[in-house]
Scaffold this motif. Structure first.
Motif, PDB file in Angstrom:
ATOM      1  N   THR A  78       1.932   1.880   2.491  1.00  0.00           N
ATOM      2  CA  THR A  78       3.155   1.233   2.958  1.00  0.00           C
ATOM      3  C   THR A  78       3.693   1.960   4.192  1.00  0.00           C
ATOM      4  N   GLU A  79       4.745   1.404   4.751  1.00  0.00           N
ATOM      5  CA  GLU A  79       5.404   2.066   5.877  1.00  0.00           C
ATOM      6  C   GLU A  79       5.925   3.437   5.458  1.00  0.00           C
ATOM      7  N   GLU A  80       6.448   3.552   4.243  1.00  0.00           N
ATOM      8  CA  GLU A  80       6.945   4.836   3.743  1.00  0.00           C
ATOM      9  C   GLU A  80       5.810   5.849   3.628  1.00  0.00           C
ATOM     10  N   LEU A  82       2.966   5.813   5.372  1.00  0.00           N
ATOM     11  CA  LEU A  82       2.543   6.138   6.736  1.00  0.00           C
ATOM     12  C   LEU A  82       3.517   7.128   7.382  1.00  0.00           C
ATOM     13  N   ASP A  83       4.814   6.908   7.222  1.00  0.00           N
ATOM     14  CA  ASP A  83       5.815   7.819   7.789  1.00  0.00           C
ATOM     15  C   ASP A  83       5.719   9.204   7.159  1.00  0.00           C
ATOM     16  N   PHE A  84       5.522   9.249   5.838  1.00  0.00           N
ATOM     17  CA  PHE A  84       5.437  10.533   5.156  1.00  0.00           C
ATOM     18  C   PHE A  84       4.204  11.303   5.614  1.00  0.00           C
ATOM     19  N   VAL A  85       3.054  10.642   5.672  1.00  0.00           N
ATOM     20  CA  VAL A  85       1.818  11.289   6.117  1.00  0.00           C
ATOM     21  C   VAL A  85       1.969  11.748   7.567  1.00  0.00           C
ATOM     22  N   ASP A  98       7.930  18.512  -5.669  1.00  0.00           N
ATOM     23  CA  ASP A  98       7.006  19.374  -6.401  1.00  0.00           C
ATOM     24  C   ASP A  98       5.611  18.753  -6.436  1.00  0.00           C
ATOM     25  N   VAL A  99       5.566  17.424  -6.525  1.00  0.00           N
ATOM     26  CA  VAL A  99       4.307  16.701  -6.636  1.00  0.00           C
ATOM     27  C   VAL A  99       4.411  15.421  -5.812  1.00  0.00           C
ATOM     28  N   VAL A 100       3.338  15.133  -5.045  1.00  0.00           N
ATOM     29  CA  VAL A 100       3.254  13.872  -4.296  1.00  0.00           C
ATOM     30  C   VAL A 100       1.925  13.228  -4.672  1.00  0.00           C
ATOM     31  N   MET A 101       1.969  11.929  -5.006  1.00  0.00           N
ATOM     32  CA  MET A 101       0.772  11.197  -5.420  1.00  0.00           C
ATOM     33  C   MET A 101       0.629   9.939  -4.560  1.00  0.00           C
ATOM     34  N   GLY A 102      -0.599   9.600  -4.267  1.00  0.00           N
ATOM     35  CA  GLY A 102      -0.820   8.368  -3.523  1.00  0.00           C
ATOM     36  C   GLY A 102      -2.185   8.329  -2.886  1.00  0.00           C
ATOM     37  N   GLY A 103      -2.347   7.380  -1.990  1.00  0.00           N
ATOM     38  CA  GLY A 103      -3.628   7.157  -1.342  1.00  0.00           C
ATOM     39  C   GLY A 103      -3.997   8.263  -0.375  1.00  0.00           C
ATOM     40  N   VAL A 104      -5.293   8.510  -0.306  1.00  0.00           N
ATOM     41  CA  VAL A 104      -5.831   9.488   0.621  1.00  0.00           C
ATOM     42  C   VAL A 104      -6.255   8.750   1.890  1.00  0.00           C
ATOM     43  N   ALA A 105      -6.105   9.420   3.008  1.00  0.00           N
ATOM     44  CA  ALA A 105      -6.555   8.822   4.263  1.00  0.00           C
ATOM     45  C   ALA A 105      -8.057   9.055   4.390  1.00  0.00           C
ATOM     46  N   ASN A 106      -8.849   8.214   3.684  1.00  0.00           N
ATOM     47  CA  ASN A 106     -10.298   8.336   3.753  1.00  0.00           C
ATOM     48  C   ASN A 106     -10.803   7.858   5.116  1.00  0.00           C
ATOM     49  N   ASP A 107     -12.114   7.786   5.320  1.00  0.00           N
ATOM     50  CA  ASP A 107     -12.656   7.524   6.649  1.00  0.00           C
ATOM     51  C   ASP A 107     -12.076   6.284   7.317  1.00  0.00           C
ATOM     52  N   LYS A 123       2.955   0.601  14.843  1.00  0.00           N
ATOM     53  CA  LYS A 123       3.090   0.767  13.392  1.00  0.00           C
ATOM     54  C   LYS A 123       2.797  -0.539  12.654  1.00  0.00           C
ATOM     55  N   ASP A 124       3.297  -1.664  13.160  1.00  0.00           N
ATOM     56  CA  ASP A 124       3.053  -2.935  12.466  1.00  0.00           C
ATOM     57  C   ASP A 124       1.575  -3.285  12.433  1.00  0.00           C
ATOM     58  N   GLU A 125       0.833  -2.948  13.491  1.00  0.00           N
ATOM     59  CA  GLU A 125      -0.615  -3.195  13.509  1.00  0.00           C
ATOM     60  C   GLU A 125      -1.315  -2.269  12.510  1.00  0.00           C
ATOM     61  N   ALA A 126      -0.905  -1.019  12.448  1.00  0.00           N
ATOM     62  CA  ALA A 126      -1.494  -0.083  11.488  1.00  0.00           C
ATOM     63  C   ALA A 126      -1.268  -0.575  10.064  1.00  0.00           C
ATOM     64  N   LEU A 127      -0.040  -1.000   9.772  1.00  0.00           N
ATOM     65  CA  LEU A 127       0.276  -1.485   8.426  1.00  0.00           C
ATOM     66  C   LEU A 127      -0.505  -2.753   8.094  1.00  0.00           C
ATOM     67  N   LYS A 128      -0.702  -3.613   9.090  1.00  0.00           N
ATOM     68  CA  LYS A 128      -1.472  -4.837   8.864  1.00  0.00           C
ATOM     69  C   LYS A 128      -2.911  -4.480   8.476  1.00  0.00           C
ATOM     70  N   ARG A 129      -3.492  -3.495   9.156  1.00  0.00           N
ATOM     71  CA  ARG A 129      -4.854  -3.075   8.829  1.00  0.00           C
ATOM     72  C   ARG A 129      -4.932  -2.383   7.474  1.00  0.00           C
ATOM     73  N   LEU A 130      -3.928  -1.578   7.160  1.00  0.00           N
ATOM     74  CA  LEU A 130      -3.943  -0.802   5.918  1.00  0.00           C
ATOM     75  C   LEU A 130      -3.729  -1.653   4.674  1.00  0.00           C
ATOM     76  N   LYS A 131      -3.072  -2.799   4.822  1.00  0.00           N
ATOM     77  CA  LYS A 131      -2.764  -3.596   3.626  1.00  0.00           C
ATOM     78  C   LYS A 131      -4.011  -4.119   2.931  1.00  0.00           C
ATOM     79  N   TYR A 132      -5.145  -4.128   3.624  1.00  0.00           N
ATOM     80  CA  TYR A 132      -6.388  -4.600   3.021  1.00  0.00           C
ATOM     81  C   TYR A 132      -7.180  -3.480   2.352  1.00  0.00           C
ATOM     82  N   GLU A 133      -6.716  -2.253   2.490  1.00  0.00           N
ATOM     83  CA  GLU A 133      -7.426  -1.113   1.911  1.00  0.00           C
ATOM     84  C   GLU A 133      -6.864  -0.786   0.535  1.00  0.00           C
ATOM     85  N   LYS A 134      -7.756  -0.588  -0.405  1.00  0.00           N
ATOM     86  CA  LYS A 134      -7.347  -0.167  -1.750  1.00  0.00           C
ATOM     87  C   LYS A 134      -7.243   1.357  -1.728  1.00  0.00           C
TER      88      LYS A 134
END
Length: 159
Positions: A78-80, A82-85, A98-107, A123-134
């Motif tokens: 999500t945008e949140e 992406l901003d956090f990373v 203390d703990v952060v969980m979520g998706g890894v920025a794989n290849d 950012k909107d283009e990045a989010l559009k591309r990322l929405k298809y990634e599990k």
């Protein structure tokens, strides 16, 4: 829950002191509940002729219900997320999780994230591309106290 850490060394006693600073969720000890994800990380070491190990731990599930811990969970790219990373990788994260969980920025995700970080896509283009990634799954334990209390080493396997 079983979690795994891929490395070029056996990690029996994880500590925050050896964590890298500018990574997805900031400094901490990273584990994943996905064995194949840990093995994939190890393949990078093997391809350059280094040893590679998957260390196996039991992560106490009560961690996720502890009222005294501050946790952050991302269930999607999500945008949140992406901003956090972005903030963590730039060394600008000032949060006290203390703990952060979520998706890894794989290849594939990494390529999109890097294009955004370098201002090559919006950012909107990045989010559009990322929405298809599990999302894969990573857990960053950011305090030594949480490691010492909730993460228990079982064994390591050489790949």
């Amino acid at each position: 829950m079983k979690v795994y850490h891929g490395s070029r060394v056996i990690v029996e006693k994880p500590d925050i002191a050896h964590s890298r600073k500018r990574v997805d969720f900031g400094p901490g000890f990273y584990v994943t509940p996905l064995l194949e994800q840990a093995k994939a990380l190890c393949r990078r070491f093997l391809t350059i002729g280094q040893d590679a190990y998957v260390s196996i731990y039991e992560l106490d599930d009560s961690l996720f219900e502890a009222d005294d811990l501050k946790t952050l969970r991302f269930d999607a790219y999500t945008e949140e997320w992406l901003d956090f990373v972005f903030d963590c990788r730039k060394g600008r994260d000032k949060s006290d999780y203390d703990v952060v969980m979520g998706g890894v920025a794989n290849d594939k995700v990494f390529d999109t994230v890097e294009l955004f970080f370098q201002d090559m896509i919006a950012k909107d283009e990045a989010l559009k591309r990322l929405k298809y990634e599990k999302p894969n799954s990573q857990i960053c334990i950011r305090t030594q106290e949480v490691i010492d209390t909730y993460l228990h080493y079982e064994r390591s396997e050489k790949l």
